[in-house]
Write an enzyme that holds these catalytic residues in place. Structure first.
Site, PDB file in Angstrom:
ATOM      1  N   SER A  41      21.783 -45.461   6.408  1.00 43.77           N
ATOM      2  CA  SER A  41      20.563 -44.725   6.052  1.00 43.77           C
ATOM      3  C   SER A  41      20.769 -43.421   5.292  1.00 43.77           C
ATOM      4  O   SER A  41      19.791 -42.817   4.847  1.00 43.77           O
ATOM      5  CB  SER A  41      19.742 -44.447   7.307  1.00 43.77           C
ATOM      6  N   SER A  50      13.560 -41.642   9.123  1.00 45.71           N
ATOM      7  CA  SER A  50      14.374 -42.739   8.586  1.00 45.71           C
ATOM      8  C   SER A  50      13.574 -44.031   8.424  1.00 45.71           C
ATOM      9  O   SER A  50      14.059 -45.136   8.713  1.00 45.71           O
ATOM     10  CB  SER A  50      15.590 -42.990   9.493  1.00 45.71           C
ATOM     11  N   LYS A  81      19.074 -42.827   1.964  1.00 41.32           N
ATOM     12  CA  LYS A  81      17.732 -42.269   1.790  1.00 41.32           C
ATOM     13  C   LYS A  81      17.739 -40.879   1.163  1.00 41.32           C
ATOM     14  O   LYS A  81      16.713 -40.426   0.640  1.00 41.32           O
ATOM     15  CB  LYS A  81      17.011 -42.276   3.138  1.00 41.32           C
TER      16      LYS A  81
END
Length: 394
Positions: A63, A118, A66
């Site tokens: 993640s 997230s 991102k």
């Protein structure tokens, strides 16, 4: 006896050769106890690497992808745009902010849900809004990363970081992406948010940052961060922290647990804060080379040095400013712009050499300029004089 003395001296020289350079090198790059497979510690202002371990090895980022999606959306989108959530976004796997099909959400709010909570669904909604579909988003996204940020070893296959065997980056590239994003105030506002009230179509709550150092603010100077995890990537972490003398970016990839990722991050940040500081070199500062040519920087620059270290600055033959630390070690080179050449100006200011023939011709021309009006004046005077005499006699 003499042979024994020679052997003794040789042994001392051998020890000096082997151990002393290594001890000096250890001061430069200490061998830190780290768990993660790949790490890097970067000065956010100078861009200098302060510590690295396998930082150019390609690994799955999870993640922390991102971070790249967020800065891309901020720069390429309009934050006030209303984004319509698709079924594709609604049904994505992993962590979500629980968007509903047909729900309309401002792009800025999706970026907040993407980074703070997230939200994979927010990432898909952002990608579809910016490019029309995920398939069209991917080439646009990767071109931006390579051409505008300058990463070399990153290929992203989605906006959120769910595992794909081709979705890869390096600790070095993630540090570069983060350094680039940190220059944007909107990004930093989101990146350092601990919690945010979330008013969704079917979900009202307070979203809390998943990066525990950002959420808890227990480590002095924390300014932002993003964590990540999928089974294939292990635990990944990007963390930024700033204190009086330096601003740091720490990236850790593929730790076996989140505790290991956070321990590595604290170890890296401690190392940076305890050993280094950043010095600013002003854009209006002038530098002179050994030929007395004068140079300037086009913009403010930063150099990272050891705490208390004295920096010397010298213009070298390539027209760059070379900055050296203690014992003459080269720290950084920065391109300069030449603004004045002393030698050229001296030549221009010196007397112009003119050939004798030209001088004589110019002198003759000057004499003619004086002679012609004088002759005309005398002729006019004589004419008037004779005219008056004639009038008297008549």
């Amino acid at each position: 006896m003499i042979k024994n003395k020679i052997k003794h001296v040789f042994f001392i020289l051998l020890v000096w050769t082997i151990f002393i350079p290594n001890s000096i090198h250890a001061i430069e790059t200490q061998d830190l106890p780290l768990y993660s497979e790949s790490v890097i510690l970067l000065d956010a202002q100078s861009g200098q690497t302060l510590y690295e371990k396998n930082s150019q090895v390609q690994l799955a980022p999870a993640s922390i992808t991102k971070i790249a999606t967020a800065i891309y959306a901020i720069e390429k989108g309009h934050l006030e745009d209303m984004v319509t959530v698709s079924e594709n976004a609604r049904n994505v796997d992993g962590t979500r902010v629980y968007l509903e099909v047909g729900e309309q959400v401002p792009l800025m709010k999706l970026i907040q849900g993407l980074v703070i909570n997230s939200g994979n669904d927010a990432g898909v909604a952002i990608a579809e809004h910016l490019s029309g579909s995920i398939d069209e988003f991917i080439p646009d996204f990767n071109s931006y990363l390579k051409e505008e940020i300058g990463v070399q070893h990153t290929t992203f296959k989605n906006p959120h970081g769910l595992y794909d065997p081709e979705h890869m980056t390096t600790a070095e590239d993630m540090a570069k992406i983060t350094q680039y994003a940190m220059k944007n105030e909107t990004f930093m506002e989101v990146f350092q948010t601990s919690e945010l009230a979330w008013d969704g179509q079917t979900w009202d709550t307070t979203i809390v940052n998943h990066h525990e150092m950002v959420r808890d603010k227990e480590y002095e100077g924390i300014s932002g961060g993003k964590n990540g995890f999928v089974q294939e990537s292990g635990f990944t972490l990007v963390t930024t922290a700033t204190r009086e003398k330096i601003s740091l970016i720490a990236v850790t990839l593929n730790a076996m647990s989140d505790n290991q990722a956070y321990e590595d991050t604290k170890t890296l940040l401690d190392y940076g804060f305890q050993n280094f500081e950043t010095e600013k070199v002003m854009a209006n500062e002038q530098f002179t080379d050994n030929l007395n040519n004068i140079y300037m920087l086009n913009q403010d620059e930063y150099v990272t040095k050891r705490l208390g270290e004295t920096i010397t600055k010298e213009v070298i033959s390539t027209g760059e400013l070379e900055m050296n630390g203690d014992n003459g070690r080269s720290i950084k080179k920065i391109p300069l712009t030449k603004i004045k050449s002393i030698e050229t100006n001296k030549k221009m200011d010196s007397e112009v050499v003119v050939p004798e023939e030209v001088k004589e011709k110019e002198s003759g021309n000057k004499h003619l300029l004086l002679l012609v009006p004088t002759s005309l004046f005398l002729a006019l005077f004589l004419s008037v004089f004779f005219y008056v005499q004639v009038r008297k006699t008549s």
